[in-house]
Design an enzyme around this catalytic site. Structure first.
Site, PDB file in Angstrom:
ATOM      1  N   LYS A  33       0.845  -1.203   0.000  1.00  0.00           N
ATOM      2  CA  LYS A  33       0.000   0.000   0.000  1.00  0.00           C
ATOM      3  C   LYS A  33       0.878   1.250   0.000  1.00  0.00           C
ATOM      4  O   LYS A  33       2.082   1.163   0.295  1.00  0.00           O
ATOM      5  CB  LYS A  33      -0.921  -0.028   1.221  1.00  0.00           C
ATOM      6  CG  LYS A  33      -0.203  -0.035   2.564  1.00  0.00           C
ATOM      7  CD  LYS A  33      -1.142  -0.414   3.709  1.00  0.00           C
ATOM      8  CE  LYS A  33      -0.398  -0.413   5.042  1.00  0.00           C
ATOM      9  NZ  LYS A  33      -1.211  -0.997   6.128  1.00  0.00           N
ATOM     10  N   TYR A 242      15.971  30.498   9.420  1.00  0.00           N
ATOM     11  CA  TYR A 242      14.745  31.192   9.839  1.00  0.00           C
ATOM     12  C   TYR A 242      14.688  31.394  11.348  1.00  0.00           C
ATOM     13  O   TYR A 242      15.063  30.491  12.117  1.00  0.00           O
ATOM     14  CB  TYR A 242      13.513  30.385   9.414  1.00  0.00           C
ATOM     15  CG  TYR A 242      13.174  30.519   7.955  1.00  0.00           C
ATOM     16  CD1 TYR A 242      12.937  31.759   7.375  1.00  0.00           C
ATOM     17  CD2 TYR A 242      13.072  29.388   7.150  1.00  0.00           C
ATOM     18  CE1 TYR A 242      12.615  31.869   6.024  1.00  0.00           C
ATOM     19  CE2 TYR A 242      12.742  29.481   5.811  1.00  0.00           C
ATOM     20  CZ  TYR A 242      12.519  30.729   5.246  1.00  0.00           C
ATOM     21  OH  TYR A 242      12.207  30.831   3.928  1.00  0.00           O
TER      22      TYR A 242
HETATM   23  C1  LIG Z   1      -0.461  -1.953   6.861  1.00  0.00           C
HETATM   24  C2  LIG Z   1      -1.045  -3.267   7.193  1.00  0.00           C
HETATM   25  C3  LIG Z   1      -0.233  -4.407   7.233  1.00  0.00           C
HETATM   26  C4  LIG Z   1       1.277  -4.349   7.169  1.00  0.00           C
HETATM   27  O1  LIG Z   1       1.753  -3.888   8.417  1.00  0.00           O
HETATM   28  P1  LIG Z   1       3.301  -3.714   8.758  1.00  0.00           P
HETATM   29  O2  LIG Z   1       3.302  -3.303  10.192  1.00  0.00           O
HETATM   30  O3  LIG Z   1       3.791  -2.628   7.866  1.00  0.00           O
HETATM   31  O4  LIG Z   1       3.975  -5.000   8.512  1.00  0.00           O
HETATM   32  C5  LIG Z   1      -0.858  -5.641   7.368  1.00  0.00           C
HETATM   33  N1  LIG Z   1      -2.208  -5.730   7.519  1.00  0.00           N
HETATM   34  C6  LIG Z   1      -2.999  -4.637   7.537  1.00  0.00           C
HETATM   35  C7  LIG Z   1      -4.466  -4.807   7.710  1.00  0.00           C
HETATM   36  C8  LIG Z   1      -2.454  -3.362   7.394  1.00  0.00           C
HETATM   37  O5  LIG Z   1      -3.235  -2.287   7.419  1.00  0.00           O
END
Ligand SMILES: *Cc1c(COP(=O)(O)O)cnc(C)c1O
Length: 344
Positions: A33, A242
């Site tokens: 994702k 700044y």
């Molecule tokens: C983002 C996510 C993962 C992966 O999690 P990590 O901590 O990055 O390994 C797995 N399952 C779900 C439902 C997620 O939202």
């Protein structure tokens, strides 16, 4: 070239996947994702598929459509947000597998795409996505009769092995899936490290693939080098940047490097942060600005063409601590402006 160079080591990434796969002892998927946590889905996903990953996960259908173009048919692409109104065309055409989160989603799915594969997401206590126990017990028989391809849930506290929530969610997941003869998945990176009770049939690592905590044995995947644009001498008592937020306590040499909060190098990193040169830590001085950071290089004999922010000597999680955040946020904030170089 004045844009910073982000080097992404795909060999380290696939080594991390193999390491997590060995720890899982079951099918190991890959969570890609948010453009593979900012590292580029079009390079990351094929590299993982070439090593044998067959189960990919994204947050929303739009990401799934982009991923299908990259991967072609074959690997399964599951969508955590499930089947939202308006998603049917994307889910159908890109052959995505929505993780159904509610009775409403279930109804929408079977009405718009009868017979199309889906999974079920259960809420075992995180209270973010998924069906609650009562909702699930009402729907369970009907849902199972439609042949879901997997049943998943997600742990809220897996990065803290001692947290009682882990065992509590495991127990709820076991109760909710008792007698369910469908592949089960509970664990992301943190859950893989909790041991085999948490693995079931399929694990879903994300952050560990990209070299982040809690996978402490991960190989670092990214290196971020910021070009030095200018170097100047300042007198004791001169201020830098700044709001004159830093004043030289001694005659100093200041390097101005390319990279700032517009590149995801968040302003909160400010004081206490360091860049490195050949392992030597060099303090950031003054405010992080939109495109520039100022660094005290007085103690270097000569100033290099670039200073390193992330790499062998400072991990993504170290940088995150400078800013009071987590590695996930640093990775997913990495700028589109960087010159991305992939090591294969
Ligand atoms: C983002 C996510 C993962 C992966 O999690 P990590 O901590 O990055 O390994 C797995 N399952 C779900 C439902 C997620 O939202």
């Amino acid at each position: 070239m004045t844009t910073a160079k982000l080097t992404i080591d795909l060999k380290a990434l696939t080594a991390n996947w193999h390491a997590l796969n060995r720890l899982s002892g079951c099918e190991t998927g890959a969570v890609v994702k948010a453009n593979a946590y900012g590292l580029g889905i079009d390079r990351v996903a094929p590299a993982l598929a070439a090593e044998g990953a067959r189960e990919f996960f994204v947050a929303v259908a739009e990401e799934g459509v982009a991923l299908r173009r990259v991967l072609g048919s074959g690997p399964r692409i599951s969508v955590f947000s499930g089947h939202m109104p308006g998603d049917a065309d994307m889910i159908g055409q890109a052959n995505l597998t929505p993780m159904i989160n509610s009775v409403d989603q279930m109804i929408g799915h079977v009405e718009t795409l009868p017979g199309h594969p889906f999974g079920i997401q259960l809420n075992t206590g995180m209270n973010r996505l998924g069906m609650d126990p009562a909702e699930w017990s009402a729907l369970r028989d009907i849902a199972l009769s439609q042949n879901p391809v997997m049943v998943i849930s997600h742990l809220a506290c897996a990065d803290d092995p001692g947290h009682p929530m882990n065992a509590a969610q495991l127990e709820v997941f076991r109760e909710m899936t008792a007698g369910v003869e469908v592949p089960l998945s509970l664990s992301a990176t943190g859950g893989i490290l909790l041991g085999k009770d948490y693995h079931f049939d399929l694990t879903r690592p994300g952050i560990g693939l990209y070299g982040g905590l809690p996978f402490i044995d991960a190989r670092p995947v990214i290196t971020l080098d910021l070009p030095v644009i200018q170097v100047r001498d300042v007198d004791q008592g001169d201020s830098v940047g700044y709001s004159c937020a830093w004043t030289a306590a001694r005659p100093s040499q200041i390097a101005t490097v390319s990279g700032g909060y517009a590149d995801g190098l968040i302003r909160a990193m400010g004081s206490g942060a360091t860049l490195t040169h050949e392992g030597r830590k060099l303090p950031v001085v003054g405010r992080v600005s939109m495109d520039l950071i100022t660094v005290d290089v007085t103690d270097l004999d000569d100033t290099p063409a670039q200073l390193q922010l992330i790499g062998q000597h400072q991990s993504v999680d170290t940088i995150a601590k400078f800013a009071g955040t987590i590695g996930y946020e640093i990775l997913t904030s990495l700028s589109a402006r960087y010159d991305r170089v992939y090591l294969t």
